[in-house]
Structure formats: C-alpha cells, structure tokens
Write an enzyme that holds these catalytic residues in place. Structure first.
Site, mmCIF file in Angstrom:
data_model
loop_
_atom_site.group_PDB
_atom_site.id
_atom_site.type_symbol
_atom_site.label_atom_id
_atom_site.label_comp_id
_atom_site.label_asym_id
_atom_site.label_seq_id
_atom_site.Cartn_x
_atom_site.Cartn_y
_atom_site.Cartn_z
ATOM 1 N N SER A 1 0.728 -1.140 0.047
ATOM 2 C CA SER A 1 -0.003 -0.174 -0.065
ATOM 3 C C SER A 1 0.963 1.230 -0.056
ATOM 4 O O SER A 1 1.807 1.337 -1.003
ATOM 5 C CB SER A 1 -0.896 0.023 1.385
ATOM 6 O OG SER A 1 -2.132 0.644 1.116
ATOM 7 N N ASP B 1 -10.102 -3.080 -5.986
ATOM 8 C CA ASP B 1 -9.439 -2.337 -4.855
ATOM 9 C C ASP B 1 -10.241 -1.130 -4.372
ATOM 10 O O ASP B 1 -10.519 -0.044 -5.328
ATOM 11 C CB ASP B 1 -8.216 -2.123 -4.859
ATOM 12 C CG ASP B 1 -7.294 -1.755 -3.854
ATOM 13 O OD1 ASP B 1 -8.137 -0.898 -2.852
ATOM 14 O OD2 ASP B 1 -6.269 -1.680 -3.795
ATOM 15 N N HIS C 1 -8.336 -4.539 -1.213
ATOM 16 C CA HIS C 1 -6.999 -3.819 -0.969
ATOM 17 C C HIS C 1 -6.305 -4.498 0.156
ATOM 18 O O HIS C 1 -6.711 -4.634 1.129
ATOM 19 C CB HIS C 1 -7.514 -2.467 -0.183
ATOM 20 C CG HIS C 1 -6.153 -1.545 0.147
ATOM 21 N ND1 HIS C 1 -5.245 -0.934 -0.977
ATOM 22 C CD2 HIS C 1 -5.645 -1.223 1.189
ATOM 23 C CE1 HIS C 1 -4.497 -0.461 -0.654
ATOM 24 N NE2 HIS C 1 -4.677 -0.467 0.903
#
Length: 381
Positions: free
Chosen positions: A199, A326, A354
C-alpha cells in the site's frame, strides 16, 4: 495510500513458531544459483506458471475482500527481535529514529556465514501498519519457511513510540526507503535483498525505484508492490466517496491522535482546530502531511508523491499486484503496459480488495499473496 489493518492493529508481538500451513505454499523445489541469486527452479521443460488469484465464492466484492481478511484470517506466530536505528537520510543523521523488527532465526543459523548470504526479505508496511499487520506476519512466515532472513522497518512513529522530529512518514518518501535499504545491504553485502512493499509502502518503494533507475540494482534484486496507490490523487478522491468514507474515518482516528501528540512536543507546527475538524484525508494532508514534509498543500503532495509517472524508469525486476476491485484505487487508474518499463510485470486480478487476497477454504487464509511474490522472486514471472 492506506491499509485496513489499522482495525486489528495491536502492540502484541506473538512468539514461537510454526503454523506455516497457513501459507498453503508447496515445499520449495531444488535451489539454483543464478547470478548470485537463489532461485527455485522447476525441471527443464516443465512450465512453472505464476499462481492465479481466485476469490472464495463466499467472499464477494471489493469491500468484503478488504475488510474480512484482517479480521478473520489465521495469524502466523512470528517472533521478532526489535532494534532501533538512528535515521540517516541522504547519508546524514537527522536526530530521529525508526524501529526495526527482525525475524528471529535459530542460533546456529544466525551465526553461520552461509546464513548471512541467504536472501533478506524487507517488508515495508502501509499507512498505520506495523510488523504485526497480517500481511507482514504472512510474509515473514513464508520467508522463514524458505530459510530466508527477514525484517520489517517501521516508518517513523509507527512502532508504538512517537518519533522525535516534527516530520513523520508519507506516501512518496523515497529518501527514507533509500537509506533503510542501503543500511540493510551494508549489513551483509553478499546477501541478495528482496522487497515486498504494501500500500503506502508500495508507492514509496516504487517512487524510489523510479528515481534510482539502474542504480537500484546494486541494492535490491527485485521488488514486489502490493495494492500500491500509484495515483494518489485518484486514491484520495476514491477514499472520500460513499462507503470508502468508513475507511477514511478509521484511519483518521489514529492519525489525528498521533498528530495531536506530536503537536504537544512541537507547538505551532499545525493548527489543532483544523486537525480535529478534518473529515477527509485531503483535509488532514493539507494541514499536516503536506507542509511538514515540504509540499505546498495536499494536491501538490498527492501529485508529486505519486509513483505512477516514474514507473517507466524502473530498471530492476518489479511486480505490481493490484486487485481491479480495490476500493482504494479505481481500476481505471491502474498503470497499463505502455506506462511501465519492460522490467515491470503487472498482475491485476479481478478480485482481492485492498491487501486482501484471501483464499479458500473457509474461514480463509492469506497464503496467496506471499506465494505470488515469492514465485516472482524465484522465477521472475
């Protein structure tokens, strides 16, 4: 820009071992030494395709695939040894620190010279993450299963203790990635270094790769970025819409706490009233993240810190794994083959959420993502 694991984050670090059955990876085949990199090799002539991700039939949609895994998946038991490193961006101490959690090895393995030449896995976490995030535990379990070494550097202020300086960490902090990886490499110059960046950590690592170009190859063998929000503007706007506002609310709850503690240590660095009133990441970044880290405002930060424009400059083997559903980054904002260098491989499953990528059977396990990135490291596909 973020990761959901803030929901389950804690300061508890589990001890002792095994539970490697969580990983679902088959035993590693014979090892092949190629260009000083240890690779798993299938017998000649036998294809070894990358594992494909398929979401469980009972886990539908990007939101469920994001929320459910950190709440329900089994957590491998990992033992870490904590170290404190004084921060040295651009090779110069700046008076701050980060905490590193190192995967504990058996005494015999850690003392042997051959062990120090084994690959090192570096995991960079996401927003408000840590070495106790479920993906970090799964990756460390996979590294341990293969006999690799492993560390999880905490970005400034993420180890449970607030850092000394007004600055913290941000999505485009390539300079921070740089000095950390250089220090890892300097510990054992003969060890191959591999990176999995999640991320926010993924965007920062990709930004570093794009800035370094071919020079990155002297430090890392390969990098995998998972659920990296490479277009921060698109990601920021997505997180301010509809159901995604729930994620933003959760992130801001901890980000505000940390910011206000820092304000007590450094009065006047931002306005308390604006931070307390912030209801979006844009508002928070506009008042806190951007000005503290040298950006004009949130829009300037999101534009300049995004990794996407530099993907064409990457010169080391790199894997991007993003689910097309996502919630944190619209599929339309994912890079295309024409927007990345030939050294970048794109793997964009339809599902996964995600940093989710949970696999069957019920209640699910987090084995696919580590299996996918290690397959890339071992087979370059």
């Amino acid at each position: 820009m973020s990761e959901l694991n803030v929901i389950t984050e804690s300061a508890r670090y589990e001890k002792n071992s095994v539970h490697d059955d969580v990983m679902t990876a088959p035993p590693a085949p014979a090892m092949l030494l190629r260009n000083s990199v240890l690779l798993n090799s299938a017998p000649d002539g036998i294809p070894n395709p990358a594992p494909k991700y398929h979401a469980p039939w009972w886990l539908k949609g990007g939101h469920l695939q994001t929320i459910y895994p950190p709440l329900s998946a089994r957590r491998p038991l990992i033992e870490y040894q904590r170290e404190r490193w004084e921060t040295t961006p651009y090779g110069k101490p700046d008076g701050d620190f980060i905490d590193i959690d190192r995967l504990v090895e058996t005494p015999n393995a850690s003392e042997s010279s051959s062990a120090k030449a084994m690959p090192m896995l570096v995991v960079f976490h996401g927003l408000e993450g840590s070495s106790n995030s479920i993906y970090a535990l799964n990756l460390m379990a996979a590294a341990r299963q293969r006999g690799w070494r492993g560390i999880v550097p905490h970005f400034r202020g993420c180890s449970g203790e607030i850092n000394r300086l007004p600055r913290a960490y941000h999505s485009g902090d390539a300079a921070e990635i740089d000095w950390i990886l250089r220090q890892v490499k300097a510990e054992a110059p003969d060890q191959p270094v591999y990176v999995v960046a999640i991320s926010l950590g993924g965007n920062a690592s990709l930004k570093w790769l794009g800035e370094q170009g071919s020079a990155a190859g002297a430090i890392v063998q390969a990098v995998a970025a998972v659920s990296a929000p490479v277009d921060l503007t698109a990601s920021g706007h997505a997180l301010d819409q509809g159901f995604c506002k729930l994620y933003t609310k959760m992130f801001l709850s901890t980000m505000k706490q940390t910011a206000l503690k820092k304000l007590e240590l450094h009065p006047g660095i931002f306005k308390r009233s604006i931070v307390e009133a912030a209801q979006s990441l844009h508002a928070f970044d506009d008042e806190v993240t951007a000005p503290i880290h040298g950006f004009r405002d949130a829009d300037d930060y999101w534009s300049r810190a995004s990794a996407k424009p530099g993907l064409m400059n990457i010169q080391v083997p790199t894997l991007l794994v993003n689910a097309q559903n996502d919630p944190f980054l619209p599929a339309s904002s994912l890079p295309t083959k024409s927007e990345v260098s030939p050294h970048v491989r794109l793997d964009f499953p339809l599902d996964g959420g995600h940093v989710g990528f949970l696999s069957a059977p019920f209640p699910g396990n987090g084995g696919w993502m580590p299996q996918r990135v290690f397959h890339f490291f071992e087979h370059d596909e």
